[in-house]
Design a protein around this motif. Structure first.
Motif, PDB file in Angstrom:
ATOM      1  N   ILE A 170     -11.580   7.128   3.360  1.00 26.75           N
ATOM      2  CA  ILE A 170     -12.513   6.364   4.189  1.00 26.75           C
ATOM      3  C   ILE A 170     -12.029   4.938   4.438  1.00 26.75           C
ATOM      4  O   ILE A 170     -12.603   4.214   5.244  1.00 26.75           O
ATOM      5  CB  ILE A 170     -13.917   6.361   3.557  1.00 26.75           C
ATOM      6  N   MET A 171     -10.957   4.525   3.765  1.00 24.95           N
ATOM      7  CA  MET A 171     -10.431   3.177   3.921  1.00 24.95           C
ATOM      8  C   MET A 171      -9.355   3.126   5.007  1.00 24.95           C
ATOM      9  O   MET A 171      -8.547   4.042   5.148  1.00 24.95           O
ATOM     10  CB  MET A 171      -9.825   2.678   2.605  1.00 24.95           C
ATOM     11  N   ALA A 172      -9.330   2.035   5.772  1.00 24.76           N
ATOM     12  CA  ALA A 172      -8.230   1.775   6.710  1.00 24.76           C
ATOM     13  C   ALA A 172      -7.102   1.121   5.928  1.00 24.76           C
ATOM     14  O   ALA A 172      -7.227  -0.013   5.459  1.00 24.76           O
ATOM     15  CB  ALA A 172      -8.706   0.873   7.839  1.00 24.76           C
ATOM     16  N   VAL A 173      -5.996   1.851   5.743  1.00 28.71           N
ATOM     17  CA  VAL A 173      -4.915   1.379   4.873  1.00 28.71           C
ATOM     18  C   VAL A 173      -3.559   1.723   5.482  1.00 28.71           C
ATOM     19  O   VAL A 173      -3.442   2.563   6.372  1.00 28.71           O
ATOM     20  CB  VAL A 173      -5.024   2.014   3.466  1.00 28.71           C
ATOM     21  N   MET A 179       1.785  18.944   4.427  1.00 28.03           N
ATOM     22  CA  MET A 179       1.496  17.927   5.440  1.00 28.03           C
ATOM     23  C   MET A 179       2.130  16.596   5.056  1.00 28.03           C
ATOM     24  O   MET A 179       2.144  16.213   3.876  1.00 28.03           O
ATOM     25  CB  MET A 179      -0.015  17.713   5.581  1.00 28.03           C
ATOM     26  N   VAL A 180       2.645  15.910   6.068  1.00 26.12           N
ATOM     27  CA  VAL A 180       3.124  14.535   5.920  1.00 26.12           C
ATOM     28  C   VAL A 180       2.233  13.665   6.797  1.00 26.12           C
ATOM     29  O   VAL A 180       2.078  13.933   7.996  1.00 26.12           O
ATOM     30  CB  VAL A 180       4.592  14.395   6.342  1.00 26.12           C
ATOM     31  N   THR A 181       1.631  12.637   6.196  1.00 27.26           N
ATOM     32  CA  THR A 181       0.698  11.776   6.912  1.00 27.26           C
ATOM     33  C   THR A 181       1.129  10.323   6.789  1.00 27.26           C
ATOM     34  O   THR A 181       1.501   9.871   5.701  1.00 27.26           O
ATOM     35  CB  THR A 181      -0.728  11.925   6.346  1.00 27.26           C
ATOM     36  N   GLY A 182       1.078   9.620   7.904  1.00 27.79           N
ATOM     37  CA  GLY A 182       1.336   8.188   7.902  1.00 27.79           C
ATOM     38  C   GLY A 182       0.163   7.448   8.498  1.00 27.79           C
ATOM     39  O   GLY A 182      -0.412   7.889   9.504  1.00 27.79           O
ATOM     40  N   GLY A 183      -0.222   6.348   7.878  1.00 29.43           N
ATOM     41  CA  GLY A 183      -1.297   5.513   8.401  1.00 29.43           C
ATOM     42  C   GLY A 183      -0.868   4.064   8.442  1.00 29.43           C
ATOM     43  O   GLY A 183      -0.204   3.577   7.507  1.00 29.43           O
ATOM     44  N   TYR A 184      -1.214   3.380   9.516  1.00 27.65           N
ATOM     45  CA  TYR A 184      -0.847   1.967   9.658  1.00 27.65           C
ATOM     46  C   TYR A 184      -2.076   1.170  10.054  1.00 27.65           C
ATOM     47  O   TYR A 184      -2.729   1.477  11.054  1.00 27.65           O
ATOM     48  CB  TYR A 184       0.259   1.784  10.700  1.00 27.65           C
ATOM     49  N   LYS A 185      -2.379   0.143   9.273  1.00 22.91           N
ATOM     50  CA  LYS A 185      -3.573  -0.655   9.495  1.00 22.91           C
ATOM     51  C   LYS A 185      -3.309  -1.689  10.586  1.00 22.91           C
ATOM     52  O   LYS A 185      -2.517  -2.609  10.421  1.00 22.91           O
ATOM     53  CB  LYS A 185      -3.982  -1.332   8.183  1.00 22.91           C
ATOM     54  N   LEU A 186      -3.999  -1.536  11.702  1.00 22.73           N
ATOM     55  CA  LEU A 186      -3.849  -2.456  12.825  1.00 22.73           C
ATOM     56  C   LEU A 186      -4.807  -3.642  12.726  1.00 22.73           C
ATOM     57  O   LEU A 186      -4.604  -4.662  13.380  1.00 22.73           O
ATOM     58  CB  LEU A 186      -4.074  -1.708  14.140  1.00 22.73           C
ATOM     59  N   SER A 187      -5.870  -3.474  11.941  1.00 23.16           N
ATOM     60  CA  SER A 187      -6.825  -4.538  11.662  1.00 23.16           C
ATOM     61  C   SER A 187      -7.463  -4.209  10.322  1.00 23.16           C
ATOM     62  O   SER A 187      -7.262  -3.107   9.789  1.00 23.16           O
ATOM     63  CB  SER A 187      -7.885  -4.633  12.767  1.00 23.16           C
ATOM     64  N   PRO A 188      -8.249  -5.109   9.737  1.00 22.11           N
ATOM     65  CA  PRO A 188      -8.888  -4.772   8.460  1.00 22.11           C
ATOM     66  C   PRO A 188      -9.793  -3.549   8.528  1.00 22.11           C
ATOM     67  O   PRO A 188     -10.045  -2.912   7.502  1.00 22.11           O
ATOM     68  CB  PRO A 188      -9.691  -6.034   8.136  1.00 22.11           C
ATOM     69  N   GLU A 189     -10.279  -3.199   9.743  1.00 21.38           N
ATOM     70  CA  GLU A 189     -11.207  -2.073   9.874  1.00 21.38           C
ATOM     71  C   GLU A 189     -10.596  -0.833  10.510  1.00 21.38           C
ATOM     72  O   GLU A 189     -11.187   0.252  10.428  1.00 21.38           O
ATOM     73  CB  GLU A 189     -12.429  -2.479  10.717  1.00 21.38           C
ATOM     74  N   PHE A 190      -9.427  -0.943  11.156  1.00 21.99           N
ATOM     75  CA  PHE A 190      -8.915   0.170  11.951  1.00 21.99           C
ATOM     76  C   PHE A 190      -7.484   0.510  11.562  1.00 21.99           C
ATOM     77  O   PHE A 190      -6.629  -0.366  11.424  1.00 21.99           O
ATOM     78  CB  PHE A 190      -8.959  -0.172  13.442  1.00 21.99           C
ATOM     79  N   ALA A 191      -7.229   1.833  11.415  1.00 20.88           N
ATOM     80  CA  ALA A 191      -5.888   2.326  11.107  1.00 20.88           C
ATOM     81  C   ALA A 191      -5.523   3.453  12.062  1.00 20.88           C
ATOM     82  O   ALA A 191      -6.362   4.314  12.380  1.00 20.88           O
ATOM     83  CB  ALA A 191      -5.802   2.816   9.668  1.00 20.88           C
ATOM     84  N   ALA A 192      -4.279   3.448  12.530  1.00 16.30           N
ATOM     85  CA  ALA A 192      -3.740   4.550  13.324  1.00 16.30           C
ATOM     86  C   ALA A 192      -3.110   5.561  12.375  1.00 16.30           C
ATOM     87  O   ALA A 192      -2.505   5.193  11.363  1.00 16.30           O
ATOM     88  CB  ALA A 192      -2.705   4.035  14.315  1.00 16.30           C
TER      89      ALA A 192
END
Length: 279
Positions: free
Chosen positions: A12-15, A42-55
């Motif tokens: 649930i965290m944008a990280v 599965m391979v997953t990548g997440g990138y935080k674009l702002s404190p609230e939003f991650a792609a």
């Protein structure tokens, strides 16, 4: 209070995260012959674009060794998504998710290789039917979802609901339904004994809301209920925070639990290995 990263529900965290997880499952075939083994990774990548939003970007591969016949390895649909996470109070957090899949996975079209099709089918239940959009290689899927988590006093209690709206873009001779609608949901209950040691239980429920092929079957596999339970650790390696975990997965209802349904595989038991790295 430390947050317990779920097994297959969405964090649930944008990280910023790089994550590798794999479900290694043992199953019976449609004739109830045991000995099938499938690994859905599965391979997953997440990138935080702002404190609230991650792609978010996710890609997967499934390798299947059935009780009889040829095995196969299949690369499935990739997922492109975003997560908006906002605190509602000091203890509660809301997560809003939206994603789409690209229908480019192996085993699609009107002339698929049978062993690759079988690998995709086996991989679905290995992951508790929670990632159907990635295995539905003939369909473009729009995926809205919502999560609500309570994080306090060592506890993480998180509920999730997701709708998968599928639209067929190829393989009309193989998949007769022009559109399908799937619901997935789950509940995580976890406790942090220390900031480094967690125990986690996760219930997962999947149900078809619209699928003429399934509904028209003699013994339709409409739903699945399963549970995953196991420990997770947390420690730092240089600038990374690693939270590896190991869970046992058991079907509780549907073809994941037993045979008798119009579905090519049944009676799943799985080990879920998860290695998320936060930076």
């Amino acid at each position: 209070s430390p947050y317990a990263v779920p097994w297959q529900l969405r964090p649930i965290m944008a990280v910023n995260v790089a994550r590798l997880d794999s479900a290694i499952a043992f199953y019976d075939d449609r004739n109830n012959k045991p000995g099938g083994v499938v690994a859905a990774t599965m391979v997953t990548g997440g990138y935080k674009l702002s404190p609230e939003f991650a792609a978010i970007l996710r890609a997967g591969v499934v390798s299947n060794s059935p009780p009889t016949g040829a095995g196969a390895t299949s690369f499935i649909n990739p997922l492109f998504a975003g997560l908006y996470s906002v605190p509602l109070s000091s203890d509660f957090r809301l997560g809003l998710f939206f994603g789409v899949t690209a229908p480019v996975g192996m085993g699609g079209g009107n002339s698929p290789k049978a062993s690759v099709q079988a690998a995709n089918s086996a991989g679905i239940l290995a992951r508790s039917a929670m990632d159907n959009a990635l295995f539905s290689v003939n369909y473009f899927t729009v995926i809205p979802g919502v999560d609500l988590a309570y994080i306090s006093h060592g506890w993480t209690i998180q509920a999730e609901a997701t709708v998968l709206q599928m639209t067929r873009v190829r393989g009309d001779q193989v998949d007769k339904d022009s559109a399908r609608t799937n619901l997935t949901s789950g509940l995580e209950v976890a406790y942090a004994f220390t900031p480094q040691i967690f125990a986690e239980t996760e219930f997962r429920y999947q149900r078809w809301l619209s699928n003429n092929t399934v509904f028209g079957s003699a013994k339709p596999a409409v739903e699945n209920l399963s549970v995953a339970i196991g420990p997770r650790l947390s420690f730092k390696v240089a600038s990374l925070t690693m939270r590896p975990g190991l869970a046992y997965v058991q079907g509780l209802a549907g073809p994941m639990l037993k045979g008798g349904y119009t579905y090519p595989t049944n009676s799943y038991k799985a080990v879920f290995i998860d290695i998320p790295m936060f930076f």
